[in-house]
Design a protein around this motif. Sequence first.
Motif, short mmCIF file in Angstrom:
data_model
loop_
_atom_site.label_atom_id
_atom_site.label_comp_id
_atom_site.label_asym_id
_atom_site.label_seq_id
_atom_site.Cartn_x
_atom_site.Cartn_y
_atom_site.Cartn_z
N LYS A 85 -7.43 -13.78 0.00
CA LYS A 85 -7.25 -12.54 0.57
C LYS A 85 -8.10 -11.99 1.14
CE LYS A 85 -5.66 -8.22 -1.68
NZ LYS A 85 -5.38 -7.19 -2.91
N ARG A 88 -8.02 -13.03 4.60
CA ARG A 88 -7.05 -12.78 5.41
C ARG A 88 -7.59 -11.28 5.84
NH1 ARG A 88 -3.03 -9.10 3.35
NH2 ARG A 88 -3.46 -9.66 1.06
N VAL A 322 4.32 3.49 7.71
CA VAL A 322 3.72 2.82 6.59
C VAL A 322 2.06 3.13 6.54
CG1 VAL A 322 5.36 1.07 6.15
CG2 VAL A 322 3.66 0.65 7.97
N LYS A 327 1.79 7.31 3.38
CA LYS A 327 1.89 6.77 1.90
C LYS A 327 1.40 7.86 1.02
CE LYS A 327 2.26 1.84 3.10
NZ LYS A 327 1.72 0.61 2.93
N GLU B 42 7.23 0.11 -2.55
CA GLU B 42 6.14 0.24 -2.81
C GLU B 42 5.73 0.97 -4.23
OE1 GLU B 42 4.20 2.25 0.32
OE2 GLU B 42 3.71 0.14 1.51
N SER B 48 2.30 -3.15 -1.18
CA SER B 48 2.06 -2.50 -0.04
C SER B 48 2.60 -3.37 1.26
CB SER B 48 0.36 -2.39 0.19
OG SER B 48 0.37 -1.89 1.55
N ILE B 49 3.51 -2.57 1.73
CA ILE B 49 4.27 -2.85 2.88
C ILE B 49 3.68 -2.66 4.32
CG2 ILE B 49 6.67 -3.12 4.11
CD1 ILE B 49 7.73 -2.74 1.38
N GLU B 50 3.19 -3.51 5.04
CA GLU B 50 2.53 -3.33 6.35
C GLU B 50 3.31 -3.28 7.41
OE1 GLU B 50 -0.88 -2.80 6.49
OE2 GLU B 50 -0.76 -3.24 4.21
N ASN B 75 1.00 -12.11 -2.83
CA ASN B 75 -0.23 -12.15 -2.02
C ASN B 75 -1.14 -11.02 -2.54
OD1 ASN B 75 0.61 -13.89 -0.18
ND2 ASN B 75 1.40 -12.37 1.35
N GLU B 76 -0.67 -9.95 -3.28
CA GLU B 76 -1.61 -8.98 -3.66
C GLU B 76 -2.67 -9.17 -4.67
OE1 GLU B 76 -1.45 -5.43 -3.32
OE2 GLU B 76 -0.17 -6.20 -1.63
#
Lengths: 529, 76
Positions: A85, A88, A322, A327, B42, B48-50, B75-76
């Motif tokens: 992570k 990334r 997003v 958010k 979400e 979290s959606i990118e 992935n989180e």
Amino acid sequence: MAYHTLLYGFAFLPLCLVLYQLTPQKHRWKVLLAFSWLFFYMISRKLLIYLIGASIITHYTGVRLELLRTEEEREKESAAGKKKKEIRLRYQKKGRQILALGILLLLGVLVYLKYYNFFVRNISNVLDLSVLPFTLPEKKLLLPVGISFYSLEAVGYMADVYWGKIRAEESLGKTALFLGFFPQIMEGPICRFTDTSDTLYAGKSLEWDNLSEGYIRIFWGLFKKLIIADRLAVLVNQIFDNYMEYSGAVVAAGAVAYTVQLYMEFSGCMDIVVGSGRVFGIRLPENFRQPFCARSASEFWRRWHISLGVWFKTYIFYPVSVSGLVKKWNQFGRKHAGKYLTRLVTSALALFPVWLCNGLWHGARWSYIFYGMYYFTLILAGMAVEPVRDRFLGVLHIHPDSFGWRNVQRIKTWIIIFTGELFFRADGLRAGLHMFRSIFDGFDIRKFWDGTLLGLGLGRADFAAVIVGCIVVAVIGSMNENGIITRIRKARASETAKWCVMYGLLFAVLFFAAYGDGYQAVDLIYAGF
Amino acid sequence: MEKLIEILNEIDDSIDYSSEKRLIDDQLLDSFGVITLVAELEDAFDISIEAAEMVPANFNSAEAIWNMVQRLQENE
């Protein structure tokens, strides 16, 4: 040289076709690139340097992003768990910086050339109002043809590589062809790399089916442009250029005529563009899908200039929706504002930049910004009243898909479209407001048939040609909407039928096109954006 | 998956999500529906959606949406 000229249809395109066919398959894309740059040079001369510069920036940004992804994958392979992570996020940050630089360079040029004088003029106006005796000088800036189209394509390409949706193209020449392919350089469609890359570089040999269907499509575009749009241009110019002399039904007729002119012109040009791609076996995306069948303003924009709408949706609407700000609002709204208001405000936050950019994209004028805000307000209002409308239909037992209600919605949408195009075409926002107000000044519906419209530059024969032409386009449009054209295509029309259609369209254009005495050649409208 | 179907039904309950495979391609779910769905996902699945995930392939069916949710949770 524009797409509707004899030089293009009967010299440039056939010469390109011959050389393309004579070249070995793997080098054919180079012929397309050479002709694309030649086409650009014939219109914008030395401004070709901008297109080449944009191609270089786009290409190397893509390559750098691709390299970064390879490095990231390599590092991730040897790492585990949480470390992945971390890697990334680190590479995401690097990639974002490269993407931002690429976008900044490309849009920087566009903004400077297209909007510099607009900003300077407005800043000077503000300074004039204050006590500062200071004015910024305007510059004589030349805009390369198609810059608004290829810049968006370039940004889309770089963003897609950054998001990992596509792999970067390895050849600089092929990236340059993607951005500069001559049929689409003047008026789009704004392609995404995945739309065209398969067929653009394939170097497919010429085939009779592609040639015949491509040329039918080109003649169909000429039919719309030269028989209908160029005739209506005479009436539209007369009303809009002398708007102080007209009011009531004549101004309303002008707004309707301009909408029809713009549709026939722009969609006709797209027919020529798609047909020009088709003759090489290259499939370009459609930009129109019977927009006048739309039942709402938002549906209209899913059917009109589709590629621009898709671009704004993909690269502005979704990323904004997003983003951190939206958010945060969503989280806050759910707790304190209820679902209805949360959804409405979220949509407004994502829609506002879309429509501001849509207006500005058309040009540096307040009337275009107004045009964008007009649709922003209407689409948002449409969403806001949805629950009330549904309740109203329920109480009156009207089915939302009933024939009557569908047509009520269509007529409402037409009024929205005509009004929007009136402001779009008017010579500035002040003129647009004047014209809009003047529609209600002594509106007399009889002016449509009492001969008044005959005094605006078009004779009876012209009106007959326009009306018959529009009926033909409407019938074909309706067949398209109902899938009849697709079924005919699948059934493989006979060669005789193809020849009949081709000759029919060619002779219609030769005999009924608006040229000769009393007509002026009309430039492509969207090429000016 | 049940939770996802519940969310989808709240957005539009006239669609059969067990069989529909072209939610985006056939415009059954428009862009406003998609952004409402993203906010709900979400919140419900703590993901979290990118912007990179906003492609038709991820939203064309309940199954595709579920696959995306699971991938993002990992992935989180």
